[in-house]
Design a protein around this motif. Structure first.
Motif, PDB file in Angstrom:
ATOM      1  N   ARG A  86       5.056  -1.503   7.445  1.00 61.69           N
ATOM      2  CA  ARG A  86       4.515  -1.013   8.875  1.00 61.69           C
ATOM      3  C   ARG A  86       4.012  -2.241   9.684  1.00 61.69           C
ATOM      4  O   ARG A  86       3.929  -2.386  11.072  1.00 61.69           O
ATOM      5  N   PHE A  87       3.167  -3.208   9.007  1.00 60.38           N
ATOM      6  CA  PHE A  87       2.384  -4.217   9.421  1.00 60.38           C
ATOM      7  C   PHE A  87       2.680  -5.327   8.554  1.00 60.38           C
ATOM      8  O   PHE A  87       3.087  -5.487   7.624  1.00 60.38           O
TER       9      PHE A  87
ATOM     10  N   GLY B 148      -5.766   2.587  -1.563  1.00 61.50           N
ATOM     11  CA  GLY B 148      -6.797   2.761  -0.414  1.00 61.50           C
ATOM     12  C   GLY B 148      -7.648   3.862  -1.046  1.00 61.50           C
ATOM     13  O   GLY B 148      -7.470   4.568  -2.074  1.00 61.50           O
TER      14      GLY B 148
ATOM     15  N   ASP C   7     -11.731   2.658   2.206  1.00 61.94           N
ATOM     16  CA  ASP C   7     -10.570   1.615   2.739  1.00 61.94           C
ATOM     17  C   ASP C   7      -9.449   2.327   3.290  1.00 61.94           C
ATOM     18  O   ASP C   7      -8.800   3.016   2.702  1.00 61.94           O
ATOM     19  N   LYS C   8      -9.454   2.328   4.728  1.00 63.01           N
ATOM     20  CA  LYS C   8      -8.452   2.941   5.315  1.00 63.01           C
ATOM     21  C   LYS C   8      -7.074   2.082   5.349  1.00 63.01           C
ATOM     22  O   LYS C   8      -6.181   2.389   6.176  1.00 63.01           O
ATOM     23  N   HIS C   9      -7.114   1.004   4.772  1.00 60.77           N
ATOM     24  CA  HIS C   9      -5.919   0.181   4.783  1.00 60.77           C
ATOM     25  C   HIS C   9      -4.874   0.268   3.672  1.00 60.77           C
ATOM     26  O   HIS C   9      -4.576  -1.080   3.056  1.00 60.77           O
TER      27      HIS C   9
ATOM     28  N   GLU D 203      -4.254  -0.254  -4.904  1.00 63.96           N
ATOM     29  CA  GLU D 203      -3.593  -0.481  -3.713  1.00 63.96           C
ATOM     30  C   GLU D 203      -3.484   0.744  -2.534  1.00 63.96           C
ATOM     31  O   GLU D 203      -2.977   0.756  -1.434  1.00 63.96           O
TER      32      GLU D 203
ATOM     33  N   TYR E 254      -2.065   1.868   1.289  1.00 60.47           N
ATOM     34  CA  TYR E 254      -0.287   2.053   0.982  1.00 60.47           C
ATOM     35  C   TYR E 254      -0.227   3.047   1.989  1.00 60.47           C
ATOM     36  O   TYR E 254      -0.237   4.021   2.075  1.00 60.47           O
ATOM     37  N   ASN E 255       0.832   2.107   3.140  1.00 59.25           N
ATOM     38  CA  ASN E 255       1.180   3.187   4.269  1.00 59.25           C
ATOM     39  C   ASN E 255       2.103   2.301   4.849  1.00 59.25           C
ATOM     40  O   ASN E 255       2.248   1.908   6.008  1.00 59.25           O
TER      41      ASN E 255
ATOM     42  N   ASN F 102       0.801  -7.727   7.379  1.00 58.08           N
ATOM     43  CA  ASN F 102       0.016  -7.933   6.308  1.00 58.08           C
ATOM     44  C   ASN F 102      -0.122  -6.751   5.321  1.00 58.08           C
ATOM     45  O   ASN F 102      -1.285  -6.681   4.544  1.00 58.08           O
ATOM     46  N   ALA F 103       0.781  -5.984   5.215  1.00 54.26           N
ATOM     47  CA  ALA F 103       0.584  -4.745   4.553  1.00 54.26           C
ATOM     48  C   ALA F 103       2.357  -4.784   3.507  1.00 54.26           C
ATOM     49  O   ALA F 103       2.984  -3.932   3.914  1.00 54.26           O
TER      50      ALA F 103
END
Length: 760
Positions: A600-601, A616, A620-622, A614, A624-625, A603-604
């Motif tokens: 999605r991003f 989250g 930590d809201k960042h 990993e 695996y998404n 740096n992800a």
């Protein structure tokens, strides 16, 4: 009912190939070994070193001529002075079959004039079909073949590619790529079978068996070359041929299984990673090239360098003070053949090194034995050039349809809001975007030329996405405006105006063809111009169908959130335009699934088999998404999973667990479904992956039809590599996941290593 019997997840120790298989293989090949030994006994040092020397076709070709021509004097020098054992590549672009016949015939006639009459082995990069022969069948790139989750398609592509490569009189194919496509940044990810070790090794083994058949020496098969051993695909920077930092345990867990499986599948040759791992260039690593490759995997074929990579030990890596030292280091490490490729320095230095006692004659004899054995196995001594009349199926409709099937099953439907797809053929359609009307974005690199930059010329008789849609619904129903080039806006106002008059917009975004370091990028985002085009078109209120043709998952989040439907087409090959149109308008029901995690991003970039850390947590809201997870893929029908059943609640040593699940087509049209089985270990001495693919099967179901899919799991399939680089299966609880179904079982073994608890 179809059954899958799963091989071990990590067959990485000394007994990867059983002693019984080795004994049988040795007995079968003893006659060839005797011939090789007899020939080696007659050879001078110079003749032996010549066999280890590979030059590119430019070295034996005329320069400054409009069309490719061999140079008789240069060829004579290569063969009779340097005794060159191998030639590779093309000069310029793809040749006709007739020209290939002249080239190979001339080379082998020259080889027949040398003292021992040893045929040359010619090699080519036929990585998605015979990419350097005009009129051949070009398949989707490996990443797209992986998306089919259909081993039969990989095997058939291998068979057809082998047939057409031999029809080009070439017996050696530098394929398949068995690198793990873990990093979305890496420019060669499209040449891989995706990010999952099990998927890569099983699809790789299938295509190798297609290439080599039951008899690699017949006139329809070629020697496969597994590449790039080892860890090439995971450079720290994401850029091609830059340093990687991969611990031994991690290497064995994720990167080595595909090569171990390829050895089991009988791959005859191997190409070495151009990069360096933990500061050690792989071409200089005796540990990887001899201890692991020969000692553990028991590979007995030819290890060839990649392009200039012995010279680069001096020029780039700076681990050899001189070019002569570079040759000494590489050959002593385990290199059998040097893709020099432009001169004879390797030959000169190696002869000197042997005479000086710095490279043992035993090492030379070992390498030459492997090279000559492959030549004998390929039948080159009896048939150095094929018969043009033996290949009536070259470029045939039968073969084209195999490529069509591969593209149809690869293309992946990621989103379909309100079932906007399939489109009605009576609709007015705007086709727009930089990839809409070029074959380069369908074929990718290694297509007619190295960078695939002349595909529009050489595949002019094939349909781009625009042309395929025009043929599907008629030109009167289709308008076209480019809207944007790959990195700049073009006639965006005209595109918006045309969109207002259309019922639907087919927006084609993605990448132009590239490979290797030419494809290095600084930003994983698609260029802003493509996103701006999507945003402008979405403002018209007309539904946007986003079609992505790209070699890696570029960040498209801001455009994708505006689409009504999204198709991931990868690089689907010459028939890709027609396949995309067939799916858009419902003549084909999509069945591909993502063989990579779509981020999605920028740096992800986590892979689906991430660690629990990993995922989250509340602080930590960042975590695996991803935009789309590995294995995502929709259909125009629906499937339900029920009755996941395991044969026993406990699995013990030397036992097999049978897993069955019922899959039903609950929709209105026939469809194909890839059934993916994952396992998850709850606790282990090494932090376990969240889940791992252990098996898959692809089935076809008519509306209302149910099939029971069966899998077999053994303790080896649950193994992982521990912190001392040993493959173990530890006792504990495991979960099995198929579709939305989950079951648990326990593995029990008195011999297992206990799981760790507490803090370090």
């Amino acid at each position: 009912m179809r059954k899958i019997y799963i091989t071990a997840a990590s067959l990485l120790l000394l007994n990867v190939i059983s002693p019984a298989v080795h004994a049988q293989k040795k007995q079968v090949l003893s006659a060839i070994d005797a011939k090789v030994n007899a020939l080696i006994a007659k050879m001078t040092l110079e003749e032996k070193v010549g066999q280890m020397t590979e030059v590119t076709s430019d070295v034996v070709s005329k320069t400054n001529v409009a069309d490719h021509q061999l140079d008789a004097d240069k060829l004579k020098e290569a063969i009779t002075k340097y005794h060159v054992g191998s030639i590779l590549n093309v000069s310029g672009h793809a040749y006709s079959r007739e020209h290939w016949y002249d080239v190979i015939s001339t080379i082998q006639k020259a080889a027949d004039q040398d003292r021992l009459k040893i045929p040359v082995i010619y090699g080519i990069d036929a990585i998605h079909g015979v990419t350097y022969t005009l009129g051949s069948t070009l398949f989707p790139q490996e990443i797209a073949v992986a998306a089919t989750f259909n081993r039969d398609i990989a095997h058939k592509a291998g068979e057809i590619t082998a047939y057409e490569t031999r029809a080009s009189y070439i017996p050696w194919n530098y394929s398949p790529v068995l690198d793990l496509g873990k990093s979305a940044l890496w420019p060669r990810i499209y040449e891989t079978f995706g990010e999952d070790p099990y998927l890569v090794k099983t699809m790789g083994a299938a295509i190798i068996k297609g290439y080599q058949g039951n008899d690699v020496g017949d006139k329809y098969h070629v020697a496969a070359c597994m590449k790039h051993y080892l860890g090439y695909s995971f450079p720290l920077s994401g850029k091609d041929r830059t340093p990687a930092w991969i611990p031994d345990r991690y290497m064995r867990e994720y990167f080595l299984p595909s090569f171990a499986e390829a050895v089991k599948a009988g791959a005859k040759t191997l190409m070495i990673n151009s990069g360096e791992i933990n500061g050690v260039p792989v071409h200089a690593s005796k540990y990887l090239l001899t201890d692991v490759l020969r000692g553990e995997l028991h590979f007995d074929g030819v290890a060839v360098t990649d392009w200039r990579d012995i010279q680069y030990l001096h020029d780039r890596h700076h681990i050899a003070a001189t070019q002569k030292d570079a040759v000494m280091i590489a050959v002593n490490a385990g290199v059998d053949m040097s893709m020099v490729p432009y001169d004879y320095t390797f030959f000169t230095y190696l002869v000197e090194l042997v005479k000086e006692g710095k490279v043992p004659m035993a090492r030379i004899n070992e390498a030459v034995h492997r090279i000559l054995k492959v030549k004998y196995e390929l039948g080159l001594f009896e048939r150095p050039v094929g018969n043009p009349d033996d290949y009536p199926k070259f470029g045939s409709e039968e073969y084209r349809m195999a490529s069509v099937q591969a593209a149809n099953e690869a293309i992946t439907l990621l989103k379909n809001n309100n079932n906007v797809l399939p489109l009605k053929k009576s609709m007015k359609v705007l086709v727009t975007g930089p990839t809409a009307n070029t074959m380069r974005s369908l074929d990718g690199g290694w297509s007619y030329t190295w960078q695939g930059d002349e595909s529009d010329k050489f595949a002019a008789n094939k349909n781009t996405i625009l042309e395929a849609i025009q043929q599907k619904i008629g030109k009167n129903n289709v308008s076209y405006e480019v809207g944007a080039a790959f990195d700049s806006l073009q006639n965006i106002d005209e595109a918006v105006s045309a969109a207002k008059k259309a019922d639907v917009i087919v927006l084609c975004l993605g990448e132009l063809s590239y490979t290797e370091n030419v494809g290095n990028i600084e930003d994983l985002n698609l260029p802003p111009a493509q996103i701006q085009l999507a945003q402008a078109l979405a403002k018209t209120g007309k539904p946007v169908i986003l079609v992505l043709t790209e070699g890696r998952p570029r960040i498209v989040t801001d455009a994708e959130k505006l689409s009504a439907a999204t198709l991931m087409a990868y690089l689907p090959g010459n028939e890709g335009g027609d396949a995309i149109a067939s799916i858009l308008f419902g003549d084909v029901n999509p069945s591909g699934k993502l063989p990579v995690t779509y981020p999605r991003f920028p740096n992800a970039l986590n892979n689906y088999y991430r660690k629990n850390l990993e995922n989250g947590n509340p602080d930590d809201k960042h975590g695996y998404n991803p935009l789309y997870e590995f294995g995502t893929g929709l259909s125009y029908t629906t499937f339900s999973y029920n009755n996941l059943h395991i044969s026993k609640p406990e699995l013990k040593d030397n036992e097999t667990l049978t897993v069955t699940v019922d899959v039903k087509n609950t929709g209105q049209v026939e469809g194909k479904e890839s059934v993916l089985l994952y396992t998850s270990q709850q606790y282990a001495s090494i932090a376990p992956d969240t889940r791992r693919l252990r098996a898959y099967d692809k089935i076809s179901l008519k509306p209302g039809e149910t099939k029971t899919v069966s899998f077999k799991i053994t303790p080896k399939d649950l193994a992982f590599v521990n912190d001392i680089s040993k493959t173990v299966t530890e006792a504990g609880e495991f979960k099995i996941m198929v579709g939305d179904q989950t079951q648990s079982f326990n593995y029990v073994s008195a011999a297992t290593v206990p799981s760790r608890t507490g803090r370090l």
